[in-house]
Design an enzyme around this catalytic site. Structure first.
Site, PDB file in Angstrom:
ATOM      1  N   HIS A  68      49.074  42.491  40.165  1.00 24.10           N
ATOM      2  CA  HIS A  68      49.919  41.351  40.528  1.00 24.10           C
ATOM      3  C   HIS A  68      50.153  40.513  39.272  1.00 24.10           C
ATOM      4  O   HIS A  68      49.190  40.070  38.634  1.00 24.10           O
ATOM      5  CB  HIS A  68      49.260  40.518  41.615  1.00 24.10           C
ATOM      6  N   GLU A  71      48.417  37.041  38.486  1.00 20.21           N
ATOM      7  CA  GLU A  71      46.956  36.950  38.412  1.00 20.21           C
ATOM      8  C   GLU A  71      46.519  37.150  36.959  1.00 20.21           C
ATOM      9  O   GLU A  71      46.002  38.190  36.570  1.00 20.21           O
ATOM     10  CB  GLU A  71      46.324  37.980  39.354  1.00 20.21           C
ATOM     11  N   HIS A 176      41.365  41.523  40.710  1.00 25.17           N
ATOM     12  CA  HIS A 176      42.380  40.663  41.306  1.00 25.17           C
ATOM     13  C   HIS A 176      41.879  39.223  41.324  1.00 25.17           C
ATOM     14  O   HIS A 176      40.798  38.913  40.846  1.00 25.17           O
ATOM     15  CB  HIS A 176      42.696  41.122  42.737  1.00 25.17           C
ATOM     16  N   GLU A 229      37.365  40.485  42.960  1.00 25.33           N
ATOM     17  CA  GLU A 229      38.231  39.325  43.141  1.00 25.33           C
ATOM     18  C   GLU A 229      37.639  38.124  42.404  1.00 25.33           C
ATOM     19  O   GLU A 229      36.595  37.601  42.791  1.00 25.33           O
ATOM     20  CB  GLU A 229      38.384  39.003  44.631  1.00 25.33           C
TER      21      GLU A 229
END
Length: 254
Positions: A68, A71, A176, A229
């Site tokens: 993404h 990010e 992420h 994450e």
């Protein structure tokens, strides 16, 4: 970990113990000391690049970020970790930007408006798009993104799948933001190691469905995949707080 973190920040180039890597002086970390190879082209024609492991054996894995494009903390911190290692020290393949167009445009999607982490050719891929938050501070999900014209339609997802099949890493870590956890369905030793090093909870799922995700594709293809994450954190803060852990990950041995 604190000793290596201090070494990573100060750039003294010394190992924290007999087993840790000798880091490059921070004055030399502006450029990469590692070979990079191209594995495809993005939707806009940008080269898709990866840094091949320099020490390859039966334990070689892959670490990737930038699926993404919004990010950025993960991309910057992984880059800082890679640039901290001298030539010949990298034990695992690295992709800094799975989605270079999104990273350049500042969008979650690729240049075609597709959320790449919902575009992989999985049994549960859906064609009806996905909804996400404007940013991690937003109260609701209200921004629409496509999941592609068909499963695996995007050049970035197709190229990544081909690369994984070619390299056959024994594990993958996909980084992420901003859910602040280590998602490892297998509860593997590496998952436990990451959770300890990152001081994040270890979970077996994210609590919601992710059709067409890279993690689901890996599971179907029998590649062990961990989704790391980061919490909502700036690139500056992440490259201070998590640099030592990312350096250790790139040199990880079971």
């Amino acid at each position: 970990m604190r000793q290596l973190q201090q070494s990573a920040r100060s750039g003294n180039g010394k190992s924290n113990n007999n087993h840790g890597p000798a880091l490059r002086p921070r004055t030399e970390r502006g450029l990469f000391a590692h070979r990079r190879l191209q594995y495809g082209l993005s939707a806009l024609g940008a080269p898709l690049l990866y840094f091949p492991a320099e020490v390859q054996d039966q334990h070689t894995g892959m670490v990737m970020a930038g699926t993404h494009g919004d990010e950025v903390a993960a991309v910057v911190t992984l880059s800082c970790a890679l640039r901290s290692l001298g030539a010949g020290q990298l034990r695992h393949h690295v992709i800094l930007a799975v989605n270079p167009d999104g990273c350049q445009l500042g969008t979650r999607s690729n240049a075609n408006g597709v959320d790449l982490n919902r575009n992989f050719a999985t049994a549960n891929w859906k064609s009806d798009g996905t909804i996400y938050r404007w940013n991690s501070a937003a109260d609701e999900r209200d921004v629409y993104l496509s999941t592609g014209t068909q499963a695996g339609s995007e050049p970035e997802t197709d190229a990544l799948c081909r690369l994984v099949h070619d390299l056959k890493p024994v594990w993958l870590v996909s980084i992420h933001e901003p859910l602040a956890c280590v998602d490892d369905p297998q509860q593997s030793p590496l998952g436990h190691w990451l959770a300890e090093r990152m001081e994040l909870p270890l979970v077996t799922d994210l609590g919601y469905k992710t059709p067409g995700s890279f993690g689901t594709w890996c599971e179907e293809q029998q590649y062990p995949c961990i989704t790391l994450e980061y919490p909502p954190i700036s690139a500056d803060a992440a490259s201070e707080e998590y640099l030592a852990a990312m350096i250790e990950l790139l040199c990880y041995t079971p």
